[in-house]
Design an enzyme around this catalytic site. Structure first.
Site, mmCIF file in Angstrom:
data_model
loop_
_atom_site.group_PDB
_atom_site.id
_atom_site.type_symbol
_atom_site.label_atom_id
_atom_site.label_comp_id
_atom_site.label_asym_id
_atom_site.label_seq_id
_atom_site.Cartn_x
_atom_site.Cartn_y
_atom_site.Cartn_z
ATOM 1 N N TYR A 171 0.757 -1.308 0.099
ATOM 2 C CA TYR A 171 -0.072 0.451 -0.238
ATOM 3 C C TYR A 171 1.253 0.790 -0.198
ATOM 4 C CZ TYR A 171 -0.482 -0.132 5.351
ATOM 5 O OH TYR A 171 0.364 -0.327 6.312
ATOM 6 N N GLU A 172 0.035 2.298 -0.167
ATOM 7 C CA GLU A 172 0.886 3.649 -1.018
ATOM 8 C C GLU A 172 1.693 3.474 -1.860
ATOM 9 O OE1 GLU A 172 -0.023 6.169 1.148
ATOM 10 O OE2 GLU A 172 -1.614 5.434 2.615
ATOM 11 N N GLY A 173 1.202 2.975 -2.953
ATOM 12 C CA GLY A 173 2.054 2.889 -4.039
ATOM 13 C C GLY A 173 3.422 1.510 -4.057
#
Lengths: 600, 600
Positions: free
Chosen positions: A440-442
C-alpha cells in the site's frame, strides 16, 4: 506469546550520534524538544504502548473487526478503551502544531514514538496514522475555515481521518477514478462513487471521521489532471463544532485480509455525500501527494517497527530454546543441549535482523530530521538540501525498508522453527502484517519507478548529486581513521556501484526508458544499502570514539562495532550484484509476448 | 478467484530434453513408463487435479479442519469425496511397486504428477504424500509380515500414513525425545508420549492411519543413537487384514496455523498404544531418514508447485489489469490504460517467476531421475554417481527450492497490488502455504548444515567433485557453440564462485567449523543457482537445436531462449555476492554475547 521492549537506548544513540538532535535545539520547530522532554517521550511513550497497545495486538489479530448490518464497524475488544487512554494521555498530539492544540514536537521525535507504537500494535497505530495524514493535507491545502473546523479535534484524537483514493478499477493509475463530485450551488458538492481498501474507513474509536476523497468534477480532464480533493465528514459539522446530520457515506463491507486484521479496511460507498473542495479544483493529486509522502515515510517505518518486534522475540527464543550442540563442541555441557545462539545459521538470521533494524532506525530518524529541516532550516540552501534528500530517499525508505522488514520478520519466524508457523506463538502475525507495507501507499515497484523515473532527474539530478557528495565526504573522513577505514572502503565500493548504476541509467535511459524501469527495483535496493551503510558508518564512528574515550556502555558500543562489520561483510556485497543486474538492461525482460509467459 | 493449468508442455520438454527419459525406457524400473503412458499420466493426471482438487483449495483454506470432542477430525467440505475419487482413479498408486499393488512407474513420472497435485491443492497433496513416506520406510526397514500387513492398503490409498518425530521440546534435535516404548513380552511395545506438528495425524479420509513413531526403549542410549522406530496403527489390524480394536493413540488438538489449513496438523497423544518395532532397535533414526530424504525432495517440490500456480495467476492478472501507460508511450492507445505487462518492474517479477519455476521444475525432475537411477542404473558406477548427486542436491532442492518458492509466491501476490492482500483473490493463501515448506522436514538452515557439514565431505568429497565435473563438462561443450557460448561463460563464472567457496570451506573449516556454518545458507543458494543454471543450459541448448532444425513450437522455444538469457543476466549475478559473503567467515556472526543482541 511474544513480548516487546521499546529500544529506547538505541533510539537515544541514534538521536545523539546519527541525527545530532542537540545541534538543532534552539531552532524554530525544535524548541519543544529539549533533551529532558525527548527522554520523557521515549521512555513514557514506550511504556504506554508496551503496556496498553501491545497486549491487544495478538487478540486483535485473532478477533478482527466486525461490520454490523447497519454499516457500523466494531474494532476488536480493548481497542476503544486503549484509544481513549491514548487520547487522554496526549500521545495523539505529539507533533501537531501548537496553534491547533498539538505539542509542536519535531517530526523526528514523533517518528521515534511512532516506531514503538507500530511495534506494539501496527493495526492500532494505523488509526491515528491515517488521521495524521489527513491533518497534513488539510493544513497544507485546506481553507482557514476548514482548518479551524476540522483540525483541532483531529489533532486531539476526538475525530479520525482517512484517505480515499483507490477504486475497484484503479489504484496506482488515479487518472481512471470514476467518483463524481457535483456542485450543489452553495459551495458544497455531492460526492458519489465507490472507494475500496480504505484503511480505518469506519470504526468505533472516534465520534466523527473526516474523509478526504478524490473525485472528479463535471467536465474535468479525463486524466490525473482532472482530480480534485474533497473533505467529507461522516457527520456534518455545524459552525459551532457540533455534530449534525449523518452524511451519505457508508461502509459497504470490510475486507478479509492476510493481516492487519484489527484495522478496518473498508469499501466506502458515497451516495451523494456532502463534501467540500480542499484546495483548487483539478489539483487534487498534488494535495494527495502531501498525504502520500508523509504516509510513505510512515509505511517505511512500519517495515522497521514490525521487524523490530519480530527480531526481539527471535532473540529471546534463541536464548530459551535448546536444540543440538555447537559445531565447536558443547557450549553448555551441563544441559541436555545448547541454546540456538550457538548455531551460526541462527546467528546469521539474528545478525541480519540487528544490522538492518538498527540501520533502518537510523535511516528513518535521519529522514525524519530532513523533513523537519526542510521546514525549519536556517538558510535556504540547508532547507533545500534537506528537501532534496528526503524527496530522493522517501521511496527508498518505503520500498527498501518494507522489503527488508518483511525479510526480517520472515527470518524471525524461521528462528522459531515449527512454532513460528503456529498462530498462538504470535510470529506468523508479524509476517502477515509486514506484508501489506510492501503493497500500500504505492507498491514497492511504484516506489522504485518514482525513484528512478522522477526523483533522480529532478532539478538536473541535484538530489542524487547531493547524496553522492554526502556519502563521499563522510567516507573520505572515515577512510583516514584506523577504526573506520575498512568499513569506509567497503562502503565506498558500494557507493561506486550506485554511481556506476546511475551513470548507466543516464547513458541508456534516453535511448530506451525501459532500461531504467527494468533496473528500478534493484536500484532502489542499491540505494537502500548505501544509505543504510552511511548510517552504519556514523554509528561505527560514534561507537569507536566513545570506546576510545572510555565513555558510554562498552557492551552496547562493542555490539555496534561488530554489527557494523557484519553489515560490511554480509550486506554490502549485494551492491555489486544489484549493479550487474541493472546493467543487464531491459531486453530479456521486455522480449516475451504476453502469451509466451505460460509454460502450460 | 485463481485458476490452474497443469504445465504439461513444459514437463514434457523437461522429460525429453533435460531428463532424457526415453534413454532409459528399456531399463528395469522404467518399463512401465512408455511415452504414451507418460503422456496419459501428465494429461489425465493434470486434468484430474485441476478439476477435482483445485476447486476445493481456497474453500479448504477458509474452512480448515475441525477436531471434535471425541478426538476425531473432519477435513473441509469436499475433501473426503475428492479423496475417494483420487483413490478410485488410481492416482494414489502411481509409483508404488507392482508387487504391492502399485503401478511401478518411475519416481520421475510420479514427481511430475505430484507437482500438479501440489499446485492444485497443497494441503490435500500432503495426505497421500505422508502415506508415501511411511510406505517407503516400511518397504526399506519393515519385516515381511509388516510389509504384507500394511503396505498394500496404504498403496491403494485405503489407509493413510504419518511420520511422528517432533515433540514439544525437540524438533531438529531428536536425541531429546521422551516418548517411551515398553516391551510387552509378545513382540509388541506400549508406546507412551506426546508428538506435535503431526501432519495428517488424524482425519476422515481413510479407514485406518498407520503411524510411524520414534520412541526410546528402556535403557536406550540418551542420544540420537537410542531412538527406535515403531509402527502404530490407529486401528489394530488382524492377521486377515480386518480392522480390530481402536489403539490408544488420539489427536489431542489441531494447530491453528499460518497456512495449509486443510491439512490437519495434530498433537498426537500415545497412551500405551500398541506398536511394533520397525527394523532394528536403536536404529530408528536411519529408518526415519529414508522417509525424510524422500520427504525433503517432496517439500522442495512444494516450493515449485505453489510458486507455479501463483506465477500462473500473476501472468493472467498482468494481462487483465489495466493501469498506467508504457514508459515508451501508450501500447494500447484505444484503451484507457495499458495492461500491467508493459511495466518493466512487473515483467521483472514475472520473469523471475518464469526463470525459477521452469528451472526448479527441471531440477526437481532431474533429481527424481537420479533417485530412479540410484536404484535401477545399469552399472554400479552409474548407480553410485546418481546416488551421490541426489544425496548432495537433496538439501539444495529442499532449501533453495522452498526459499525461492516463497519469493515467487510473494512476487506473484505483489503483481496483484492491494488485491493480492485480500483473501478472496486467493493469492495470499499461496504465500501462507509456501511459508511452511521452508520450515518443516528440517528448516532450511538445517538443510544448509546437512549440505556443508555432511554431504560435502562424504566419501572424500566424491559427490561435489562429481557435480563440478558434470557442470564443467557441459559448460565446455556449450562454450564451443555460438548459440550457447554466452550463457555457458556466465554459468562458468558462477561455477567458479561455487568452487572457490568450496575451497574456502576446506581451507578454513578445520581451523573453525563455525566458518563453514556461517556460510552454509549462502552456499546452499550458490549451489542452487549453479544447479538451476545447469538445467537452463540444457534447456537453452535443446531450444536452440530445435529452432535451428525448424522443429517444435517456435514461440515456446524462443521463450526458453529469452528466459535463459534473463536467468543469466538477473539470477547468476547473485553467485558472486554469495561467494563474498561466505568468504566473510564467522567472526562477526559469532562475536556477540547473547545479551548484546538487544537494542533496547
Amino acid at each position: 506469546m511474544p513480548s516487546y521492549t521499546p529500544p529506547v537506548r538505541d533510539t537515544r544513540f541514534v538521536l545523539d550520534h546519527v541525527v545530532g538532535l542537540d545541534r538543532y535545539s534552539n531552532r524554530p520547530g525544535f524548541t519543544a524538544a529539549s533533551a529532558d522532554v525527548v527522554t520523557a517521550v521515549l521512555e513514557e511513550g514506550g511504556k504506554f504502548v508496551a503496556e496498553v497497545l501491545f497486549p491487544i495486538n495478538h487478540s486483535g489479530d485473532q478477533q478482527g473487526c466486525t461490520r454490523h448490518a447497519d454499516g457500523s464497524v466494531t474494532t476488536p475488544d480493548g481497542f476503544k478503551d486503549a484509544y481513549d487512554r491514548f487520547v487522554e494521555s496526549g500521545w495523539a498530539t505529539l507533533s501537531a502544531p501548537e496553534q491547533f492544540g498539538g505539542q509542536g514536537m519535531p517530526h523526528v521525535v514523533a517518528t521515534a514514538f511512532e516506531e514503538y507504537m507500530i511495534s506494539s500494535n501496527m493495526a492500532f497505530a494505523m488509526y491515528p496514522g491515517l488521521t495524521h495524514g489527513a491533518i497534513a493535507a488539510l493544513l497544507a491545502k485546506g481553507s482557514q475555515e476548514q482548518k479551524e473546523k476540522y483540525v483541532p479535534r483531529m489533532v486531539s484524537g476526538e475525530w479520525g481521518g482517512t484517505m480515499n483514493l483507490t477504486e475497484p478499477q484503479c489504484g496506482t493509475d488515479l487518472g481512471l477514478i470514476k467518483t463524481r463530485a457535483e456542485p450543489g450551488g452553495d459551495g458544497s458538492y455531492a460526492i458519489t462513487g465507490t472507494k475500496i481498501f480504505i484503511s480505518s474507513g469506519e470504526h468505533d474509536l472516534t465520534s466523527n471521521i473526516i474523509h478526504l476523497v478524490l473525485a472528479k468534477t463535471p467536465g474535468a480532464p479525463d486524466s490525473s489532471k482532472g482530480i480534485s480533493l474533497f473533505v467529507v465528514p461522516k457527520y456534518l459539522v455545524g459552525d459551532d463544532g457540533s455534530l449534525g446530520a449523518r452524511n451519505a457515506v457508508t461502509c459497504g463491507s470490510i475486507e478479509h485480509k492476510m493481516g492487519i486484521h484489527a484495522n478496518s479496511t473498508c469499501v466506502m460507498n458515497y451516495d451523494g455525500a456532502t463534501g467540500w473542495l480542499v484546495g483548487e479544483e483539478n489539483k487534487g493529486l498534488a494535495a494527495m501527494f502531501i498525504m502520500m509522502n508523509a504516509a510513505r515515510l510512515g509505511v517505511g517505518l512500519q517495515g522497521l517497527g514490525v521487524a523490530e518486534v519480530a527480531y526481539q522475540n527471535a532473540v529471546i527464543y534463541a536464548g530459551d530454546r535448546r536444540q543440538g550442540r555447537a559445531l565447536t563442541g558443547p557450549a553448555q555441557p551441563g544441559e541436555k543441549a545448547d541454546t540456538l545462539f550457538v548455531h551460526p545459521d541462527v546467528r546469521r538470521m539474528l545478525m541480519e535482523g540487528k544490522a538492518l533494524t538498527e540501520g533502518l532506525r537510523a535511516l528513518c530518524l535521519w529522514g525524519a530530521l530532513q523533513v523537519d529541516l526542510s521546514h525549519h532550516a536556517e538558510d535556504e540552501a540547508e532547507r533545500q538540501l534537506a528537501d532534496d534528500l528526503i524527496s530522493l530517499l522517501t521511496p527508498v525508505i518505503k520500498g527498501y525498508g518494507t522489503d527488508k522488514g518483511y525479510d526480517i520478520a520472515t527470518n524471525a519466524q524461521q528462528v522459531y522453527g515449527g512454532h513460528g508457523y503456529i498462530a498462538e506463538w504470535g510470529m506468523e502475525q508479524y509476517v502477515r502484517d509486514a506484508r501489506i507495507a510492501m503493497i500500500y501507499e504505492g507498491t514497492n515497484g511504484v516506489q522504485a519507478m518514482d525513484l528512478v523515473g522522477r526523483k533522480l532527474a529532478q532539478n538536473g539530478g541535484r538530489a542524487i548529486q547531493a547524496l553522492f557528495k554526502l556519502v563521499g565526504d563522510e567516507i573520505a573522513v572515515a577512510s583516514s581513521a584506523d577504526a573506520t577505514r575498512d568499513f569506509a572502503l567497503r562502503l565506498d565500493r558500494a557507493l561506486k556501484d550506485l554511481q556506476a548504476a546511475t551513470m548507466w541509467f543516464m547513458a541508456n535511459g534516453m535511448q530506451n526508458p525501459n532500461h531504467v524501469g527494468a533496473g528500478a527495483h534493484s536500484y532502489m535496493h542499491l540505494m537502500g544499502i548505501v544509505a543504510t551503510g552511511l548510517m552504519w558508518l556514523r554509528m561505527l564512528t560514534a561507537a569507536q570514539a566513545q570506546l576510545a574515550a572510555g565513555e558510554g556502555d562498552a557492551k552496547f558500543l562493542e555490539a555496534k562495532t561488530i554489527t557494523a562489520r557484519f553489515f560490511a561483510e554480509r550486506i554490502l556485497p549485494d551492491a555489486g550484484a544489484l549493479r550487474r543486474k541493472i546493467e543487464g538492461g531491459s531486453d530479456s525482460l521486455m522480449a516475451l509476448e504476453p502469451e509466451m509467459f505460460a509454460a502450460a
